[in-house]
Design a protein around this motif. Structure first.
Motif, PDB file in Angstrom:
ATOM      1  N   TYR A   1       0.829  -1.206   0.000  1.00 48.59           N
ATOM      2  CA  TYR A   1       0.000   0.000   0.000  1.00 48.59           C
ATOM      3  C   TYR A   1       0.864   1.257   0.000  1.00 48.59           C
ATOM      4  CZ  TYR A   1      -4.190  -2.755   0.874  1.00 48.59           C
ATOM      5  OH  TYR A   1      -5.231  -3.633   0.763  1.00 48.59           O
ATOM      6  N   VAL A   2       1.969   1.239   0.741  1.00 45.93           N
ATOM      7  CA  VAL A   2       2.847   2.409   0.793  1.00 45.93           C
ATOM      8  C   VAL A   2       3.503   2.634  -0.572  1.00 45.93           C
ATOM      9  CG1 VAL A   2       4.972   3.316   1.834  1.00 45.93           C
ATOM     10  CG2 VAL A   2       3.212   2.282   3.274  1.00 45.93           C
TER      11      VAL A   2
ATOM     12  N   LEU B   1       3.732   5.802  -5.561  1.00 46.10           N
ATOM     13  CA  LEU B   1       3.583   5.930  -7.012  1.00 46.10           C
ATOM     14  C   LEU B   1       2.458   6.894  -7.379  1.00 46.10           C
ATOM     15  CD1 LEU B   1       4.067   2.231  -8.180  1.00 46.10           C
ATOM     16  CD2 LEU B   1       5.574   4.167  -8.646  1.00 46.10           C
ATOM     17  N   ALA B   2       1.338   6.817  -6.658  1.00 49.18           N
ATOM     18  CA  ALA B   2       0.219   7.721  -6.938  1.00 49.18           C
ATOM     19  C   ALA B   2       0.617   9.174  -6.676  1.00 49.18           C
ATOM     20  CB  ALA B   2      -0.989   7.333  -6.094  1.00 49.18           C
TER      21      ALA B   2
ATOM     22  N   MET C   1       3.844  14.790 -10.906  1.00 52.87           N
ATOM     23  CA  MET C   1       4.276  14.953 -12.295  1.00 52.87           C
ATOM     24  C   MET C   1       3.188  15.630 -13.126  1.00 52.87           C
ATOM     25  SD  MET C   1       6.280  11.353 -12.959  1.00 52.87           S
ATOM     26  CE  MET C   1       6.179  11.519 -14.714  1.00 52.87           C
ATOM     27  N   SER C   2       1.924  15.293 -12.870  1.00 58.03           N
ATOM     28  CA  SER C   2       0.821  15.929 -13.604  1.00 58.03           C
ATOM     29  C   SER C   2       0.775  17.427 -13.329  1.00 58.03           C
ATOM     30  CB  SER C   2      -0.508  15.294 -13.215  1.00 58.03           C
ATOM     31  OG  SER C   2      -0.534  13.949 -13.563  1.00 58.03           O
TER      32      SER C   2
ATOM     33  N   VAL D   1      -4.118  -1.935  -9.457  1.00 56.22           N
ATOM     34  CA  VAL D   1      -3.229  -3.017  -9.021  1.00 56.22           C
ATOM     35  C   VAL D   1      -2.949  -2.953  -7.531  1.00 56.22           C
ATOM     36  CG1 VAL D   1      -0.891  -3.942  -9.253  1.00 56.22           C
ATOM     37  CG2 VAL D   1      -2.184  -3.302 -11.283  1.00 56.22           C
ATOM     38  N   PHE D   2      -2.578  -1.778  -7.019  1.00 62.38           N
ATOM     39  CA  PHE D   2      -2.117  -1.691  -5.636  1.00 62.38           C
ATOM     40  C   PHE D   2      -3.247  -1.575  -4.617  1.00 62.38           C
ATOM     41  CE2 PHE D   2       1.789  -0.575  -7.827  1.00 62.38           C
ATOM     42  CZ  PHE D   2       2.718  -1.289  -7.101  1.00 62.38           C
TER      43      PHE D   2
END
Length: 129
Positions: A30-31, A36-37, A43-44, A75-76
């Motif tokens: 989860y971390v 990544l999120a 980045m966006s 996925v996560f």
């Protein structure tokens, strides 16, 4: 019927399929997903607000980052994998996406036809002077 029992080994898993993990390994997953999120979100915002990126490519870059973020969440956090036991989850997700696209697409289609086929309001109800 046979009395064979199927024992799962580490080599028997489909790509992305999860075994029984300890709490620490699950929290680590989860971390990693959260990290990544957050990176994709940062980045966006960076791409949308900078002049370092070629301006006509910004919408394409944002779409690519949005699709990547959807993949990270699937996925996560939602644990959508390619395993054989996830077929129902994938079908439910696909059906949900179909319903959303039908509702949104149908709404845009109806609004577009109403806009093209309805007369302006001043022709329907002339203003009093």
């Amino acid at each position: 019927m046979s009395d064979q029992t199927h024992v799962r080994t580490g080599h028997d898993l489909a790509p992305g399929e999860e075994e029984q993990h300890s709490v620490g390994e699950r929290v680590l997953g989860y971390v990693v997903g959260l990290g990544l999120a957050l990176v994709l979100t940062a980045m966006s915002f960076f791409i949308a607000g900078t002049d370092l990126v070629w301006q006509p490519s910004i919408p394409v870059a944002l779409i690519v980052l949005a699709i990547a973020q959807m993949g990270v969440h699937l996925v996560f956090f939602l644990h959508i994998t390619t395993g054989p036991d996830n077929t129902n989850n994938v079908l439910a997700l696909a059906f949900g996406l179909l319903v959303v696209f039908l509702v949104v697409g149908g709404t845009v289609w109806i609004m577009g036809h109403l806009n093209a086929n309805m007369p302006p309001m001043d022709q329907i109800m002339p203003m009093r002077k």
